[in-house]
Write an enzyme that holds these catalytic residues in place. Structure first.
Site: not given
Ligand code: NAP
Length: 280
Positions: A53, A111
């Site tokens: 990241y 990862h």
């Molecule tokens: N292990 C892996 O391979 C892997 C892969 C993907 C992700 N991850 C981890 O998982 C975390 C979360 O997954 P993600 O970032 O893919 O997606 P997510 O948390 O499902 O969604 C994030 C998105 O949702 C929006 N959001 C957040 N809270 C909200 C709410 N209450 N209402 C409406 N929209 C909202 C955010 O926008 P705003 O910023 O505008 O609020 C952002 O665009 C990552 O940040 C990372 O740490 C791990």
């Protein structure tokens, strides 16, 4: 901004993992440090990052600036598959700690699987990193049931979790069951389907009945099953929204209606190796 009430933990092989953590993928620079600091000040106790990241320095800054005792914060980071050869893994883990300015992380994950390097070698190095005190707990991410079955007998230290894509639009019941059978926690990434949950009519209708948002219903659906969620937000007001999910309960009908949202093709994250993996 409302502070967040106490966030319960799940326990897995001795690890106590707060059920809500802050995801940090794509958060960078000052904004990243600030949101991590704010989240911890509000009551979050779990932060998820990864060497990939490119924000571990800022996550570390936020952790240190928060004023919250180190022992009270659960920090996860992840080693990228290009560093899975044993010496590279150990070096990568040390580099993570330097960037985070921590002496150990709470959880260190692989990862993604890397079919180019024998899993036994990588797991051997991961277990050694744990024994050397660089990580309190270790685990995996994006491991299928078959990969879990391969990994568990060869790991000499407990693997405490599988971090996987998990939200109502994707059926992950097989890997969730496999984790449960083995005492592992499931950590849900993209738990609000990258924000898509916000637009779902079923989640919004159920939310209206509980005076909650569709995103909160989505997260509640997961934590009510004992699944850890790590929603990411760059917006301060959404920090409290995403953690205010322990003051209502979804009934059996609501849980079943949300489970029925799962569909083929519901996967969002599709990375190079994943196309060749048999997820079921
Ligand atoms: N292990 C892996 O391979 C892997 C892969 C993907 C992700 N991850 C981890 O998982 C975390 C979360 O997954 P993600 O970032 O893919 O997606 P997510 O948390 O499902 O969604 C994030 C998105 O949702 C929006 N959001 C957040 N809270 C909200 C709410 N209450 N209402 C409406 N929209 C909202 C955010 O926008 P705003 O910023 O505008 O609020 C952002 O665009 C990552 O940040 C990372 O740490 C791990």
């Amino acid at each position: 901004m409302a502070t967040v009430g106490p966030i319960p933990n799940v326990e897995a092989h001795g690890a106590k993992i707060p059920l809500v953590g802050l995801g940090t993928w794509e958060l960078r620079g000052r904004a990243c440090a600030r949101i991590v600091e704010q989240a911890l000040r509000l009551g979050y106790r779990h932060v998820d990052t990864a060497e990939m990241y490119d924000n571990e320095r800022e996550v570390g800054e936020g952790v240190h600036a928060s004023g919250v005792k180190r022992a009270d914060i659960f920090v996860t980071t992840k080693i990228w598959p290009s560093h899975f050869a044993p010496r590279a893994l150990e070096r990568a883990a040390r580099d993570c700690l330097v960037r985070l300015r921590l002496s150990e992380v709470d959880l260190l994950l692989l990862h993604w699987p890397n079919p180019q390097i024998p899993l036994a070698e990588t797991l051997g190095a991961l277990c050694k990193v744990k024994r050397d005190g660089l990580a309190r707990h270790i685990g995996v991410s994006n491991f299928t049931v078959a990969l879990l079955e391969e990994a568990l007998p060869i790991a000499s230290e407990p693997l405490v979790c599988d971090q996987i894509e998990c939200h109502p639009f994707l059926d992950q019941s097989k890997v969730i069951a496999a984790c449960r059978d083995r005492g592992m926690a499931v950590v849900a990434y993209s738990p609000i389907a990258r924000g898509n949950a916000r637009n779902d009519k079923v989640l919004a209708r159920i939310g209206a009945a509980h005076k909650k948002t569709a995103a909160q219903v989505c997260l509640r659906y997961l934590v009510q099953q004992g699944i850890v969620v790590i929603p990411r937000t760059s917006k301060l007001d959404r920090l409290s929204e995403n953690a205010a999910i322990f003051d209502f309960v979804l009934n059996d009908n609501e849980m079943a209606e949300i489970a029925a949202l799962a569909q083929r093709g519901g996967r969002i994250v599709d990375w190079a190796y994943s196309g060749t993996m048999d997820w079921d």
